[in-house]
Motif scaffolding. Sequence first.
Motif, PDB file in Angstrom:
ATOM      1  N   GLU A 438      30.367  67.369  72.218  1.00 31.72           N
ATOM      2  CA  GLU A 438      30.946  68.671  71.883  1.00 31.72           C
ATOM      3  C   GLU A 438      31.346  69.449  73.141  1.00 31.72           C
ATOM      4  O   GLU A 438      32.454  69.969  73.248  1.00 31.72           O
ATOM      5  CB  GLU A 438      29.893  69.462  71.116  1.00 31.72           C
ATOM      6  N   GLU A 439      30.399  69.472  74.123  1.00 30.48           N
ATOM      7  CA  GLU A 439      30.678  70.177  75.381  1.00 30.48           C
ATOM      8  C   GLU A 439      31.858  69.522  76.091  1.00 30.48           C
ATOM      9  O   GLU A 439      32.704  70.183  76.683  1.00 30.48           O
ATOM     10  CB  GLU A 439      29.459  70.141  76.316  1.00 30.48           C
ATOM     11  N   SER A 441      34.423  67.942  74.766  1.00 33.70           N
ATOM     12  CA  SER A 441      35.748  68.273  74.228  1.00 33.70           C
ATOM     13  C   SER A 441      36.112  69.723  74.548  1.00 33.70           C
ATOM     14  O   SER A 441      37.264  70.033  74.816  1.00 33.70           O
ATOM     15  CB  SER A 441      35.846  67.978  72.726  1.00 33.70           C
ATOM     16  N   ARG A 442      35.099  70.612  74.601  1.00 36.01           N
ATOM     17  CA  ARG A 442      35.419  71.987  75.022  1.00 36.01           C
ATOM     18  C   ARG A 442      35.921  72.005  76.459  1.00 36.01           C
ATOM     19  O   ARG A 442      36.839  72.742  76.806  1.00 36.01           O
ATOM     20  CB  ARG A 442      34.163  72.865  74.893  1.00 36.01           C
ATOM     21  N   TYR A 443      35.320  71.180  77.295  1.00 32.72           N
ATOM     22  CA  TYR A 443      35.751  71.089  78.690  1.00 32.72           C
ATOM     23  C   TYR A 443      37.210  70.629  78.769  1.00 32.72           C
ATOM     24  O   TYR A 443      38.028  71.197  79.487  1.00 32.72           O
ATOM     25  CB  TYR A 443      34.832  70.133  79.461  1.00 32.72           C
ATOM     26  N   GLU A 445      39.395  71.008  76.590  1.00 35.35           N
ATOM     27  CA  GLU A 445      40.297  72.052  76.092  1.00 35.35           C
ATOM     28  C   GLU A 445      40.449  73.206  77.085  1.00 35.35           C
ATOM     29  O   GLU A 445      41.156  74.176  76.816  1.00 35.35           O
ATOM     30  CB  GLU A 445      39.760  72.611  74.754  1.00 35.35           C
ATOM     31  N   ASP A 447      37.757  74.988  78.575  1.00 32.23           N
ATOM     32  CA  ASP A 447      36.683  75.982  78.621  1.00 32.23           C
ATOM     33  C   ASP A 447      35.960  75.869  79.973  1.00 32.23           C
ATOM     34  O   ASP A 447      35.206  74.925  80.229  1.00 32.23           O
ATOM     35  CB  ASP A 447      35.706  75.709  77.463  1.00 32.23           C
ATOM     36  N   VAL A 450      31.854  75.636  80.468  1.00 32.77           N
ATOM     37  CA  VAL A 450      31.063  74.450  80.181  1.00 32.77           C
ATOM     38  C   VAL A 450      31.033  73.472  81.371  1.00 32.77           C
ATOM     39  O   VAL A 450      30.199  72.583  81.429  1.00 32.77           O
ATOM     40  CB  VAL A 450      31.608  73.795  78.874  1.00 32.77           C
TER      41      VAL A 450
END
Length: 482
Positions: A438-439, A441-443, A445, A447, A450
Amino acid sequence: MPDGYETVVGLEVHCELSTRTKLFCGCENSFGAAPNSQVCPVCLGLPGSLPVLNRRAVELAIRIGQALGCEIRPSVFHRKNYFYPDMPKDYQISQYDLPVNVNGHLDLPDGSVVGIERAHIEEDTGKSTHIGATGRIKGASHSLVDYNRAGVPLVEIVSAPDIRSAAQARSYVSELRRVLVAAGASDGRMEEGSLRVDANVSVRPDGSTTFGTRCEVKNLNSFRSLVRSIEYESKRQVALLEAGEAILQETRHFDESSGETHSLRSKEEAYDYRYFPEPDLVPLEPDEALLRAAAVGAGLMPGERRRLLWEAIGASLEEHASGALADQIETVIDLELDRLVVDAVAAGADGRLALARAANEAAANPESARSLGAGSFAALLQLESSGSLSATQSKAVLTVLTEEGGDPSEIAARLGFEGLGDAEIEELIDGVVAAHPEEWSRYLEGDGKVAGFLLGRIMRESKGRANGKVVSTKLAERRSRA
Ligand code: ADP
Ligand code: MG
Ligand code: ZN
C-alpha cells in the motif's frame, strides 16, 4: 520584555590575564592554590613595598586592545582608594581617565556591532568568604580572606550602551570570551572567576532617543545569571515606570536562588574613590616595539575563523541569512575543531559532511578529535560520501578513529563494514516493497511523506549498513521507471 519598552545594556567585563606572575610582584598567578600561599609584601600591601609593572601583563592588555580594534594610547596608573578587607593596601591600582585602550568595537556573529569604550589594566582584589547560611556578609558568623588573588592582573573591558537584549548580552560575552581566549590573554574559565561581568541595565519606551536611568548589577559569573538578571531587572524597571515611579541609580546584587536583584547602595552612597596618580609607577607609553611584541602570539580571531569555515563549506548567501548552519559553526569554533574541518576540506572532504561530523560526533570527544589528523578525517568522510560506508558505519569508524587513531579503511574492515553491494540493496528494497504494497503504491503516486517511511524500513532491515543516499536514489529510479 514587556510591550512598548526597550532594554539598554552596557557591560563591564573583568578578565584575569593568564600571566605567570602577578601584576606588580613575582608571586605566582594561578587558581586553586592553598589560601594565602601565593603572597609577598607587595601584594599584601606591607609598608615600604613597591610595585614593579609586569611587562607580559601590559603586552596582553595591549593585545586585547588590538583584537578589539582599539586606539592604544599612553596611559597613567591611578590609586582608587577605598577600604575593604580583601584589599590590604586600601587602594586598588587601576587606570582612570587615561586608559591604555579606547574606542574599539566587538562584532557579534549576527552582524551587530557593540562599541568598546575602554579596556584598562588594573589589579584584582583578594577573595572574602563569609561563613554562614547564605554566604553573604549579612548574617555571617565570621569571614575568611584569601590574598592569593590580590594583585592578579585584570583588564576591564567596558562596552558602550549598545546592547538591546539579554540574548545580545549573552552573545557579546560569548564572543568576547572567544576573542580573549584566541588572543591568548585569558583561559576564559567563568567558573573559576577568570571572567566576571557587571551589567548596567536601563529601560526606555520604544522610539525614545534618550537613555533611562541605569542600575548596575554586580559580579555575574555565569551566562545564566547574566541573562536572568537582565531579564529580571528590565521587568522590575518597567513595572516602576508603569506605576509612575522613578528609577533610582543604584548598584544591585543578583540573588541566584530567588532570581531577583536587591539594592546594595544608591548613587548617594556611592564611594568617592579619591583617585590620584600612582606615585610609584611611571606613565606607560607603548612604543612601536611594544606594540609589535604584543601582537606576536595572538591566534586567529573568531570572526576570521568563522569566515574560513563558511568558505570551506561553500555556503550560499541564503544559508548565511537563514543561519541554518550557524549552530554547527559555533560548536566547532568553541570546541576548537574548526581547523580540523577546514583542513579536511582542503584534503578533499565534503565541507558540509565534515562540519556535521565535527559538530555532532567529534564533539563528543573534542580533546581527542583535536589531535585527529585532517588527512584521516578526510579519508573517512570520502568513504562515506562515495557510499562505501553508510552514515551509521562512518560514525562508528569515527569513534574508533578518534580514540585510537589509525587508518579509516582498516578500521572499517575490522568492524566488519564491507558496505552493501548494489545487488544486496536491491534485494532489501524488493523485500520492503513486497511487505508494504500500500505504501509503495502511494509512493509511486507521488506521496512524498511515505518516502521517509520506506527509507526507514530499508535502513532498519540493513542494520545501518546501507547508505541512505544510495537507497534514496534507487527508490527514485524505480519510481521514474514505473
Ligand atoms: P561608571 O564610571 O559609573 O562605571 P561609566 O560611564 O563608565 O560609569 O559606564 C559604565 C557602563 O554603563 C558602561 O558599560 C556603559 O555602557 C553603561 N551605561 C551607561 N549609561 C547607561 C544606560 N543609560 N543604560 C545602560 N547602560 C549604561
Ligand atoms: Mg563601573
Ligand atoms: Zn606578591
